[in-house]
Design a protein around this motif. Structure first.
Motif, PDB file in Angstrom:
ATOM      1  N   HIS A  62       0.811  -1.216   0.000  1.00 37.85           N
ATOM      2  CA  HIS A  62       0.000   0.000   0.000  1.00 37.85           C
ATOM      3  C   HIS A  62       0.846   1.268   0.000  1.00 37.85           C
ATOM      4  CE1 HIS A  62      -3.580  -2.345   0.501  1.00 37.85           C
ATOM      5  NE2 HIS A  62      -3.085  -2.923   1.552  1.00 37.85           N
ATOM      6  N   GLN A  63       2.144   1.153  -0.283  1.00 33.98           N
ATOM      7  CA  GLN A  63       2.993   2.317  -0.196  1.00 33.98           C
ATOM      8  C   GLN A  63       2.560   3.402  -1.169  1.00 33.98           C
ATOM      9  OE1 GLN A  63       7.142   1.577  -0.837  1.00 33.98           O
ATOM     10  NE2 GLN A  63       7.745   3.597  -0.163  1.00 33.98           N
ATOM     11  N   ASP A  64       2.118   3.024  -2.355  1.00 27.68           N
ATOM     12  CA  ASP A  64       1.754   4.011  -3.364  1.00 27.68           C
ATOM     13  C   ASP A  64       0.244   4.179  -3.465  1.00 27.68           C
ATOM     14  OD1 ASP A  64       4.430   4.420  -4.068  1.00 27.68           O
ATOM     15  OD2 ASP A  64       4.407   2.604  -5.289  1.00 27.68           O
ATOM     16  N   ARG A  65      -0.478   3.695  -2.465  1.00 28.14           N
ATOM     17  CA  ARG A  65      -1.927   3.846  -2.460  1.00 28.14           C
ATOM     18  C   ARG A  65      -2.338   4.456  -1.145  1.00 28.14           C
ATOM     19  NH1 ARG A  65      -3.416  -2.191  -3.230  1.00 28.14           N
ATOM     20  NH2 ARG A  65      -5.412  -1.397  -2.541  1.00 28.14           N
ATOM     21  N   ASP A  66      -3.544   5.010  -1.118  1.00 29.68           N
ATOM     22  CA  ASP A  66      -3.983   5.708   0.082  1.00 29.68           C
ATOM     23  C   ASP A  66      -4.854   4.849   0.971  1.00 29.68           C
ATOM     24  OD1 ASP A  66      -2.919   8.380   0.437  1.00 29.68           O
ATOM     25  OD2 ASP A  66      -3.733   8.773  -1.542  1.00 29.68           O
ATOM     26  N   PHE A  67      -4.419   3.623   1.241  1.00 30.00           N
ATOM     27  CA  PHE A  67      -5.102   2.825   2.246  1.00 30.00           C
ATOM     28  C   PHE A  67      -4.511   3.219   3.597  1.00 30.00           C
ATOM     29  CE2 PHE A  67      -5.657  -1.271   4.623  1.00 30.00           C
ATOM     30  CZ  PHE A  67      -7.018  -1.143   4.771  1.00 30.00           C
ATOM     31  N   HIS A  68      -4.771   4.459   3.982  1.00 27.86           N
ATOM     32  CA  HIS A  68      -4.266   5.013   5.231  1.00 27.86           C
ATOM     33  C   HIS A  68      -5.498   5.442   6.011  1.00 27.86           C
ATOM     34  CE1 HIS A  68      -1.093   6.513   2.164  1.00 27.86           C
ATOM     35  NE2 HIS A  68      -0.894   5.236   2.446  1.00 27.86           N
ATOM     36  N   CYS A  69      -5.919   4.595   6.942  1.00 31.59           N
ATOM     37  CA  CYS A  69      -7.248   4.785   7.519  1.00 31.59           C
ATOM     38  C   CYS A  69      -7.291   4.561   9.020  1.00 31.59           C
ATOM     39  CB  CYS A  69      -8.239   3.822   6.866  1.00 31.59           C
ATOM     40  SG  CYS A  69      -8.307   3.927   5.081  1.00 31.59           S
ATOM     41  N   PHE A  70      -8.431   4.990   9.593  1.00 33.00           N
ATOM     42  CA  PHE A  70      -8.748   4.767  11.000  1.00 33.00           C
ATOM     43  C   PHE A  70      -9.704   3.582  11.112  1.00 33.00           C
ATOM     44  CE2 PHE A  70      -8.165   9.403  10.554  1.00 33.00           C
ATOM     45  CZ  PHE A  70      -7.161   9.631  11.477  1.00 33.00           C
ATOM     46  N   LEU A  71      -9.505   2.759  12.124  1.00 29.10           N
ATOM     47  CA  LEU A  71     -10.428   1.662  12.374  1.00 29.10           C
ATOM     48  C   LEU A  71     -11.767   2.209  12.883  1.00 29.10           C
ATOM     49  CD1 LEU A  71     -10.653  -1.479  12.465  1.00 29.10           C
ATOM     50  CD2 LEU A  71      -9.962  -1.333  14.864  1.00 29.10           C
ATOM     51  N   LYS A  72     -12.828   1.525  12.521  1.00 25.33           N
ATOM     52  CA  LYS A  72     -14.162   1.909  12.987  1.00 25.33           C
ATOM     53  C   LYS A  72     -14.163   2.059  14.508  1.00 25.33           C
ATOM     54  CE  LYS A  72     -18.978   0.312  12.928  1.00 25.33           C
ATOM     55  NZ  LYS A  72     -19.900  -0.752  12.463  1.00 25.33           N
ATOM     56  N   THR A 147      -4.179   2.022  10.080  1.00 27.39           N
ATOM     57  CA  THR A 147      -3.488   1.115   9.170  1.00 27.39           C
ATOM     58  C   THR A 147      -2.003   1.441   9.143  1.00 27.39           C
ATOM     59  OG1 THR A 147      -4.167   2.601   7.383  1.00 27.39           O
ATOM     60  CG2 THR A 147      -5.470   0.621   7.715  1.00 27.39           C
ATOM     61  N   GLU A 148      -1.213   0.486   8.652  1.00 26.25           N
ATOM     62  CA  GLU A 148       0.236   0.602   8.767  1.00 26.25           C
ATOM     63  C   GLU A 148       0.817   1.808   8.023  1.00 26.25           C
ATOM     64  OE1 GLU A 148       1.669  -2.476   5.223  1.00 26.25           O
ATOM     65  OE2 GLU A 148       1.830  -3.102   7.316  1.00 26.25           O
ATOM     66  N   GLN A 149       0.182   2.267   6.952  1.00 23.42           N
ATOM     67  CA  GLN A 149       0.710   3.410   6.205  1.00 23.42           C
ATOM     68  C   GLN A 149       0.155   4.747   6.690  1.00 23.42           C
ATOM     69  OE1 GLN A 149       3.131   3.599   4.302  1.00 23.42           O
ATOM     70  NE2 GLN A 149       3.439   1.728   3.156  1.00 23.42           N
ATOM     71  N   HIS A 150      -0.742   4.719   7.665  1.00 19.85           N
ATOM     72  CA  HIS A 150      -1.319   5.967   8.161  1.00 19.85           C
ATOM     73  C   HIS A 150      -0.276   6.711   8.994  1.00 19.85           C
ATOM     74  CE1 HIS A 150      -5.300   8.040   9.070  1.00 19.85           C
ATOM     75  NE2 HIS A 150      -4.352   8.826   9.545  1.00 19.85           N
ATOM     76  N   ALA A 151      -0.070   7.980   8.675  1.00 21.41           N
ATOM     77  CA  ALA A 151       1.007   8.751   9.303  1.00 21.41           C
ATOM     78  C   ALA A 151       0.519   9.573  10.484  1.00 21.41           C
ATOM     79  CB  ALA A 151       1.668   9.661   8.276  1.00 21.41           C
ATOM     80  N   LEU A 152       1.377   9.660  11.488  1.00 18.62           N
ATOM     81  CA  LEU A 152       1.142  10.486  12.674  1.00 18.62           C
ATOM     82  C   LEU A 152       2.159  11.623  12.675  1.00 18.62           C
ATOM     83  CD1 LEU A 152       0.200   7.461  13.360  1.00 18.62           C
ATOM     84  CD2 LEU A 152       0.335   8.179  15.741  1.00 18.62           C
ATOM     85  N   GLU A 182     -13.456  -2.795   9.430  1.00 20.50           N
ATOM     86  CA  GLU A 182     -13.976  -1.664   8.655  1.00 20.50           C
ATOM     87  C   GLU A 182     -13.166  -0.420   8.994  1.00 20.50           C
ATOM     88  OE1 GLU A 182     -18.287   0.249   7.329  1.00 20.50           O
ATOM     89  OE2 GLU A 182     -18.152  -1.080   9.071  1.00 20.50           O
ATOM     90  N   PHE A 183     -12.708   0.247   7.930  1.00 18.07           N
ATOM     91  CA  PHE A 183     -11.862   1.425   8.082  1.00 18.07           C
ATOM     92  C   PHE A 183     -12.510   2.638   7.423  1.00 18.07           C
ATOM     93  CE2 PHE A 183      -9.032  -2.256   8.107  1.00 18.07           C
ATOM     94  CZ  PHE A 183      -8.228  -2.008   9.204  1.00 18.07           C
ATOM     95  N   PHE A 184     -12.136   3.814   7.934  1.00 24.48           N
ATOM     96  CA  PHE A 184     -12.641   5.069   7.390  1.00 24.48           C
ATOM     97  C   PHE A 184     -11.476   6.058   7.284  1.00 24.48           C
ATOM     98  CE2 PHE A 184     -16.068   2.980   9.550  1.00 24.48           C
ATOM     99  CZ  PHE A 184     -17.216   3.260   8.831  1.00 24.48           C
ATOM    100  N   HIS A 185     -11.574   6.953   6.312  1.00 18.08           N
ATOM    101  CA  HIS A 185     -10.599   8.033   6.245  1.00 18.08           C
ATOM    102  C   HIS A 185     -11.292   9.316   5.825  1.00 18.08           C
ATOM    103  CE1 HIS A 185      -6.834   9.763   6.727  1.00 18.08           C
ATOM    104  NE2 HIS A 185      -6.112   9.131   5.833  1.00 18.08           N
ATOM    105  N   THR A 203      -4.857  13.524   7.492  1.00 18.35           N
ATOM    106  CA  THR A 203      -6.087  13.295   6.735  1.00 18.35           C
ATOM    107  C   THR A 203      -5.714  12.602   5.433  1.00 18.35           C
ATOM    108  OG1 THR A 203      -5.948  15.477   5.671  1.00 18.35           O
ATOM    109  CG2 THR A 203      -7.199  15.327   7.734  1.00 18.35           C
ATOM    110  N   LEU A 204      -6.713  12.308   4.610  1.00 19.26           N
ATOM    111  CA  LEU A 204      -6.480  11.608   3.344  1.00 19.26           C
ATOM    112  C   LEU A 204      -5.641  12.473   2.408  1.00 19.26           C
ATOM    113  CD1 LEU A 204      -7.175   9.091   1.640  1.00 19.26           C
ATOM    114  CD2 LEU A 204      -9.181  10.330   0.812  1.00 19.26           C
ATOM    115  N   LEU A 205      -4.572  11.881   1.895  1.00 18.76           N
ATOM    116  CA  LEU A 205      -3.691  12.609   0.982  1.00 18.76           C
ATOM    117  C   LEU A 205      -4.198  12.540  -0.448  1.00 18.76           C
ATOM    118  CD1 LEU A 205      -1.027  14.160   0.546  1.00 18.76           C
ATOM    119  CD2 LEU A 205       0.125  11.950   0.334  1.00 18.76           C
ATOM    120  N   ASN A 206      -4.448  11.325  -0.942  1.00 20.93           N
ATOM    121  CA  ASN A 206      -4.915  11.137  -2.318  1.00 20.93           C
ATOM    122  C   ASN A 206      -6.069  10.149  -2.354  1.00 20.93           C
ATOM    123  OD1 ASN A 206      -2.846  12.757  -3.677  1.00 20.93           O
ATOM    124  ND2 ASN A 206      -1.429  11.163  -3.014  1.00 20.93           N
ATOM    125  N   VAL A 207      -7.116  10.478  -3.082  1.00 24.43           N
ATOM    126  CA  VAL A 207      -8.271   9.598  -3.253  1.00 24.43           C
ATOM    127  C   VAL A 207      -7.886   8.470  -4.210  1.00 24.43           C
ATOM    128  CG1 VAL A 207     -10.646   9.446  -4.074  1.00 24.43           C
ATOM    129  CG2 VAL A 207      -9.867  11.494  -2.862  1.00 24.43           C
TER     130      VAL A 207
END
Length: 285
Positions: A62-72, A147-152, A182-185, A203-207
């Motif tokens: 998922h490095q080049d995708r925006d699966f960067h999310c918060f768990l429900k 998720t693992e690619q979600h940045a803090l 289930e994840f949300f961003h 927040t979401l970088l790229n849709v």
């Protein structure tokens, strides 16, 4: 030579060497189950009207995708107080770190289902658990799952959660009892940082088209709005197991030769905090 306290440095070295061994062992196990993992991932992306891709086996999928999310269930700070992310709606106002008060433009949804409860979840679907006070006193104020690619946002830079794993206060959440994740961003007008369980998270970088409700975004904003966005701060994504091993090795030798990079230093600082927290709690009891 490193400027670290020698005792702390040696403990850090030992933990990182152990972690390298754990990463290698996990990679061997994952390789033996690669067929099942591919089947599982395809089912889930197909179920969510997304796309399954033939990506590398280093689990850097998922490095080049925006699966960067918060768990429900994650609580997000709004101008009306903290609310669960699944209860938010487009137009709700959030206090953003850089942009001030901003309305939500879109909320992406991702759902994964484990059809066979005897099989374990694959690594890149599992969230990372950031325990209460892992980043600072009451930061986050409750366990945070991303998720693992979600940045803090830490020390002025954005660091993917998987880069921060220390095996104590920050670790993979195996979700053995759950058959669905289930994840949300949240997308604002521009990339920013918001408060999730009191911690600063991007927040979401790229849709991208992997969201279950991607069609809703296209219908509302059109395909022309899907373009690369400039990050609001220096951004360090997770680079997969190989890079993780290199990072741990730099930390392991740092008591003698300090070649650590920004992410290594931040992880080591949070690692030291993670080992100190139980002693602090025991002293206060």
């Amino acid at each position: 030579m490193s400027s670290q306290d020698p005792a702390i440095g040696f403990r850090t070295s030992r933990r990182n060497l152990i972690r390298i061994g754990a990463i290698v062992a996990a990679a061997v196990v994952a390789k033996t189950k690669s067929v099942d993992a591919e089947e599982f991932r395809w089912r889930n992306f197909d179920r969510n009207r997304g796309r399954a891709r033939d990506e590398d086996r280093d689990q850097n999928r998922h490095q080049d995708r925006d699966f960067h999310c918060f768990l429900k269930g994650t609580k997000i700070r709004t101008t009306d107080g903290d609310r669960r992310i699944e209860d938010l709606a487009v137009g709700d106002l959030l206090p953003a770190f850089f942009g001030g008060i901003c309305p939500i433009q879109w909320i992406g949804r991702y759902r994964f289902e484990r059809r066979d409860p005897t099989k374990t979840w694959i690594k890149d679907v599992l969230p990372i658990r950031v325990a209460r006070s892992a980043l600072g006193p009451d930061v986050p104020y409750a366990d945070l799952y991303v998720t693992e690619q979600h940045a803090l946002l830490i020390d002025g830079v954005l660091v993917a959660a998987a880069n921060l794993i220390n095996g104590t206060t920050i670790a993979s959440y195996h979700a053995r009892e759950l058959d669905e994740l289930e994840f949300f961003h949240i997308k604002l007008e521009s990339h920013d940082v918001i408060f999730a369980e009191g911690a600063l998270c991007e927040t979401l970088l790229n849709v991208n088209a992997d969201a279950a409700n991607f069609v809703e975004y296209i219908r509302e904003y059109g395909p022309s709005t899907i373009e690369e966005t400039i990050p609001c701060a220096p951004l360090f994504r997770y680079g997969g197991r190989r890079n993780e091993i290199k990072s741990c090795f730099r930390s392991a030798i740092s008591p003698w030769i300090d070649r650590r990079q920004t992410v290594d230093v931040i992880r080591d600082k949070l690692d030291a905090r993670g080992t100190a927290l139980p002693r602090e709690a025991a002293a206060m009891a």
